[in-house]
Write an enzyme that holds these catalytic residues in place. Sequence first.
Site, PDB file in Angstrom:
ATOM      1  N   HIS A   1      -6.178  -5.590 -52.071  1.00 57.90           N
ATOM      2  CA  HIS A   1      -5.850  -6.974 -51.724  1.00 57.90           C
ATOM      3  C   HIS A   1      -4.664  -6.979 -50.753  1.00 57.90           C
ATOM      4  O   HIS A   1      -3.553  -6.627 -51.120  1.00 57.90           O
ATOM      5  CB  HIS A   1      -5.517  -7.824 -52.959  1.00 57.90           C
ATOM      6  CG  HIS A   1      -5.686  -9.295 -52.715  1.00 57.90           C
ATOM      7  ND1 HIS A   1      -6.732 -10.011 -53.233  1.00 57.90           N
ATOM      8  CD2 HIS A   1      -4.967 -10.161 -51.990  1.00 57.90           C
ATOM      9  CE1 HIS A   1      -6.611 -11.271 -52.841  1.00 57.90           C
ATOM     10  NE2 HIS A   1      -5.556 -11.378 -52.079  1.00 57.90           N
ATOM     11  N   ILE A   2      -4.957  -7.419 -49.541  1.00 56.25           N
ATOM     12  CA  ILE A   2      -3.945  -7.371 -48.482  1.00 56.25           C
ATOM     13  C   ILE A   2      -2.661  -8.080 -48.925  1.00 56.25           C
ATOM     14  O   ILE A   2      -2.723  -9.121 -49.581  1.00 56.25           O
ATOM     15  CB  ILE A   2      -4.516  -7.973 -47.170  1.00 56.25           C
ATOM     16  CG1 ILE A   2      -3.778  -7.394 -45.973  1.00 56.25           C
ATOM     17  CG2 ILE A   2      -4.473  -9.484 -47.169  1.00 56.25           C
ATOM     18  CD1 ILE A   2      -4.510  -7.606 -44.663  1.00 56.25           C
ATOM     19  N   HIS A   3      -1.527  -7.476 -48.630  1.00 52.05           N
ATOM     20  CA  HIS A   3      -0.253  -8.080 -49.026  1.00 52.05           C
ATOM     21  C   HIS A   3       0.818  -7.798 -47.998  1.00 52.05           C
ATOM     22  O   HIS A   3       0.960  -6.680 -47.529  1.00 52.05           O
ATOM     23  CB  HIS A   3       0.179  -7.607 -50.418  1.00 52.05           C
ATOM     24  CG  HIS A   3       0.175  -6.112 -50.614  1.00 52.05           C
ATOM     25  ND1 HIS A   3      -0.992  -5.382 -50.792  1.00 52.05           N
ATOM     26  CD2 HIS A   3       1.178  -5.221 -50.655  1.00 52.05           C
ATOM     27  CE1 HIS A   3      -0.690  -4.103 -50.947  1.00 52.05           C
ATOM     28  NE2 HIS A   3       0.620  -3.969 -50.853  1.00 52.05           N
ATOM     29  N   LEU A   4       1.553  -8.854 -47.677  1.00 53.73           N
ATOM     30  CA  LEU A   4       2.664  -8.760 -46.735  1.00 53.73           C
ATOM     31  C   LEU A   4       3.944  -8.473 -47.512  1.00 53.73           C
ATOM     32  O   LEU A   4       4.296  -9.214 -48.431  1.00 53.73           O
ATOM     33  CB  LEU A   4       2.803 -10.093 -45.973  1.00 53.73           C
ATOM     34  CG  LEU A   4       4.048 -10.274 -45.101  1.00 53.73           C
ATOM     35  CD1 LEU A   4       4.028  -9.309 -43.919  1.00 53.73           C
ATOM     36  CD2 LEU A   4       4.173 -11.712 -44.610  1.00 53.73           C
TER      37      LEU A   4
ATOM     38  N   TYR B   1       3.371  -4.656 -43.156  1.00 56.68           N
ATOM     39  CA  TYR B   1       2.278  -4.145 -44.000  1.00 56.68           C
ATOM     40  C   TYR B   1       2.339  -2.628 -44.047  1.00 56.68           C
ATOM     41  O   TYR B   1       2.710  -1.982 -43.070  1.00 56.68           O
ATOM     42  CB  TYR B   1       0.928  -4.570 -43.416  1.00 56.68           C
ATOM     43  CG  TYR B   1       0.728  -6.061 -43.366  1.00 56.68           C
ATOM     44  CD1 TYR B   1       0.053  -6.710 -44.385  1.00 56.68           C
ATOM     45  CD2 TYR B   1       1.214  -6.805 -42.302  1.00 56.68           C
ATOM     46  CE1 TYR B   1      -0.139  -8.087 -44.340  1.00 56.68           C
ATOM     47  CE2 TYR B   1       1.029  -8.185 -42.250  1.00 56.68           C
ATOM     48  CZ  TYR B   1       0.354  -8.815 -43.274  1.00 56.68           C
ATOM     49  OH  TYR B   1       0.164 -10.172 -43.237  1.00 56.68           O
TER      50      TYR B   1
END
Length: 338
Positions: free
Chosen positions: A254-257, A246
Site C-alpha cells: 500500500h503506497i505511503h508517503l 517514498y
Amino acid sequence: MPSCWFVSEDDCHKPIQLPHQQTVSLGRGPETKIKDQKCSRNQVELRADCNRGFISVKQLGTNPTSVDHVVVGKGNQVPLKPGQKLYMVNQLYPYTVRFTEDTSVTGSAGEKSKPAKRPHQRDSTEDKNEESPARKMSTPSHTEQESNRAKTTPAKAEPAGHWSQGLKVSMQDPKMQVYKDEKVVVIKDKYPKARHHWLVLPWDSISSLKALRPEHCELLKHMHKVGDRMIQQCPDNQKLRFRLGYHAIPSMSHIHLHVISQDFDSPCLKNKKHWNSFTTDYFVDSQDIIAMLERDGKVSVKEGTGELLKLPLRCHICHKEQATIPKLKDHLKVHLSS
DNA sequence: GTTCTAGAAC
DNA sequence: GTTCTAGAAC
C-alpha cells in the site's frame, strides 16, 4: 471493521445501524418517529462506508435535507462525516453519524485464540484524548483483525495478516489516524525513525510506485499537500527540517508517503538499512515522483537501487562516514545542537 | 517492516 | 570480555 450508527440528536429514537455499503432509505415513519408531512417517507438514502468513516447522503425527497445547514438538493449526494450535522428536512430533525469499534465477540468454534504477548510489547492504554494528533500510539494486534478479514478478502500477492500488509490494517484503525479526508489518511509511523514521522496513505489501494498512472497525479499532489499540512501543525517545524518522499522499494504494501523530520533522533532507527533507506537515493522526494509521473506517465526505479541500502553509513548533513550505528547516532548530536 | 541471535569485530 | 551487525524467522 467499525459499525456505523445514525444518531438522532434530539434523542427521538435509538440510533439506527447502517450496514457497510448498503443503502438505507429513511424519512417520515415509525423508525425516525418523524410525522412532519414535509418529510418524505424516503427523504434520504444513506450508505455507510465503515472503512473510510463517513456515510453518503442522497436527498430523495422534494423538501430540503441539509448537512451543516447547507442544502443537499434533490438527487444530489454529499458525504456526512462524524462531527457534521444532518437535518432531515427544513433544518429540522438533526442527526449525526457515529462509528464505533465492533467489540462483539462471536466466539465461533475454531477461532484462533489470542497469541501470547511478546515481552517487549506495550499494553495499549486507552486514553480519552481522541482529538489530539500528538497522542500516544497504542499497539493494536494486527493478527486478530486480519484473521477476521481473511474470511472475506481474497488472497492477493501476500496473505492478509502477513507483516507486509500491516499498513492496511493500521490505516483503518481510528486510534492510529491523526488526519483523514475523502482521499487520504495520515497515521504516525509505528516505528518512527525520527522525532516526527508520519505516513500519508490513500484510501484507494495502490500497491507500489510501479502501479502509478497519470491519473494518480492529483492524488499524489494531494498527499503531498496533506504532508505539508502535518509539518505546518508540528510545533518543531521551525527547528527541524523535513522531507516528504517514498521508498523506492518499500517493504510494506500500500503506497505511503513518508513525512519525516531530518533529526533521525529515534530509538527505532537501529540499522544500516533504516539509515540508508532515508538518506540515500533509495528515498525519492515526493516532488520528484510527481514530476516523473507527469513527464513519463509512470514511475521507474533504477536498477541497483536495492544495493544502496548496503552503502557505508554517511552523515546526511556533512557526509562524513561513520563506522557503526551507535557512532553515527553520537555524531548526529553535533548537528542537532548547532 | 520487526525481533532474535550467532558470530564477527573489537 | 562486550559491542555490533547481518541474516533468518516471523
